[in-house]
Motif scaffolding. Structure first.
Motif: not given
Ligand code: IMP
Length: 430
Positions: A210-216, A15-27
């Motif tokens: 770059e994304e990491h350095k930008a604090g993403k 059930g990774k898809g759903k959890i990744v979706d839950v978390l990706s709203s923050e990512a």
């Protein structure tokens, strides 16, 4: 939210898809780092079901960057078809929202042809692969005769590389009495999609830096599961990549310290597709009931999944070898209505007791589970959104799992809908 790697702690389909979706709203960024279109992640958003195989789950959310890392094996035709499908469902996929690592390896039609031919040749001993050519593409990569995304930009070099690759595969095909493949056909197959594919291609490691350095915030999305890992799984009944979180860094092109938290997605019972050892499998009414209630059919191949009781020994092993900090426990509602529930707490193999699954395939096949029995619950947990809504017996079951696996339950999922999630630990918020 910290940078999180999400991986399966059993045999995939947790059930990774759903959890990744839950978390990706923050990512801000979602990265796939291994596997290919053998994966199948189902996401249900506002009543629409998206079935993703190769695209990172971030693709369903506008404004996120989705990255297919170098560790993924990419079938360019499957990728373009998937993009077409999700576009027809109303999603936007552009070269701003999707980045394909230029150093990712490609799956060619020869790989799926060989995958299926080899499975047939194995007869009763077949591995039960998805037939997508995953293993064959990884074999070519490691043998240094693989074709990569960047090769599409150099047609002359591409032609030469295909010829070299076929020198190998045609010898095998000839040996099996099958027809040899033509380099020209494979070349045309790739050239017909190369412009489209190259539009998405880029230097993924640099962009991630770059994304990491930008604090993403970056989410690393694993595919398959711990016991399908080429090293740590039930070898040879495994996939051909490292599915553990340790592989996220190499497969994305980032340092291991970029990953702050490893979340192991764990089903409240166990399933497996394909062949191979499965100590707690229930080939009886309990297994049928789990399969029916849990809709246990593969997203990618439609195959019926084998079902069984929760195996705490396996999950604890995944936690220790995979560096899992906490688990997301999914599909708890499937257990509603069982009079009693069994949990595997050890194995007996040839009269000896084991607190882990030994590496030998012969020993694994003989492993007899040692069970603890817990009372079930008759109330429904479907759609529960707080711990207080769970029946006492369900709370006990979850707590006991935490003790046995030696890791906390960080998230609990009680239906396919993203909002039916109980956050037990606020681990992902700054
Ligand atoms: P392959 O990855 O197609 O080579 O298949 C190797 C094994 O991994 C087979 O047992 C497959 O059923 C299993 N497998 C591959 N991908 C998945 C997945 O996403 N979920 C569950 N099992 C998988």
């Amino acid at each position: 939210m910290a940078n999180v790697a999400v991986i399966g702690s059993q045999w995939g389909d947790e059930g990774k898809g759903k959890i990744v979706d839950v978390l990706s709203s923050e990512a801000d960024v979602v990265v796939r780092f291994q596997g290919g279109h053998n994966a199948g992640h189902t996401l249900v958003i506002d009543g629409t079901t998206y079935k993703l195989h190769l695209l990172p789950s971030g693709i369903v959310r506008p404004g996120k960057l989705s990255v297919i890392g170098n560790g993924v094996v990419v079938d360019p035709h499957a990728l373009l078809n998937e993009i077409k499908t999700v576009k027809s469902q109303g999603l936007e996929v552009t070269h701003d929202s999707l980045l394909l690592a230029e150093n990712a390896s490609l799956i060619l039609s020869v790989h799926s042809i060989m995958d299926q031919a080899m499975e047939e040749a194995r007869g009763a001993k077949k591995l039960g692969t998805t037939g997508r050519g995953i293993g064959l593409a990884y074999e070519d990569k490691v043998a240094r005769r693989g074709i990569r995304v960047c090769d599409l930009a150099y047609p002359d070099v591409l032609k030469e590389k295909i010829e070299k690759m076929l020198d190998h595969h045609n010898i095998l095909l000839k040996g099996w009495g099958a027809q040899a493949l033509s380099a020209e056909t494979l070349y045309e197959e790739l050239m017909s999609v190369s412009d489209e594919i190259l539009k998405y291609s880029g230097v993924a490691w640099k962009r991630l830096d770059e994304e990491h350095k930008a604090g993403k915030k970056i989410l690393f999305e694993g595919a398959q599961g711990h016991f399908l890992d080429i090293d740590h799984g039930t070898y040879p009944y495994v996939t051909s990549s490292n599915t553990v979180a340790g592989s996220a860094a190499a497969g994305a092109g980032v340092g291991p310290k970029m990953i702050d938290y490893v979340l192991g997605i764990t089903k409240a019972y166990t399933t497996r597709v394909g062949t191979g050892p499965f100590p707690t499998e229930q080939e009886n009414a309990d297994g049928e009931m789990l399969g029916q209630r849990g809709h246990e059919f593969g997203t990618t191949t439609g195959r019926k999944r084998r079902c069984g009781w929760f195996d705490a020994v396996l999950v604890r092993q995944a936690i220790k070898t995979g560096g899992i900090d906490g688990i997301a426990l999914t599909k708890l509602d499937v257990l509603d209505g069982f009079d009693e529930l069994k949990i595997c707490v050890g194995y007996e193999i040839d009269g000896e007791t084991f607190d882990h699954l030994p590496a030998s395939c012969a020993a694994q096949a003989k492993a007899k589970p040692i069970y603890e029995t817990m009372p079930g619950w008759s109330e429904t947990t479907y759609g529960a959104r707080s711990y207080a809504q769970l029946p006492a017996a369900a709370v006990k079951y979850v707590k006991h799992i935490e003790e046995l696996i030696e890791a906390p339950v960080a998230l609990l999922s009680t239906s396919p809908e993203r909002d039916d999630t109980i956050l037990m630990q606020d681990l992902f918020i700054d």
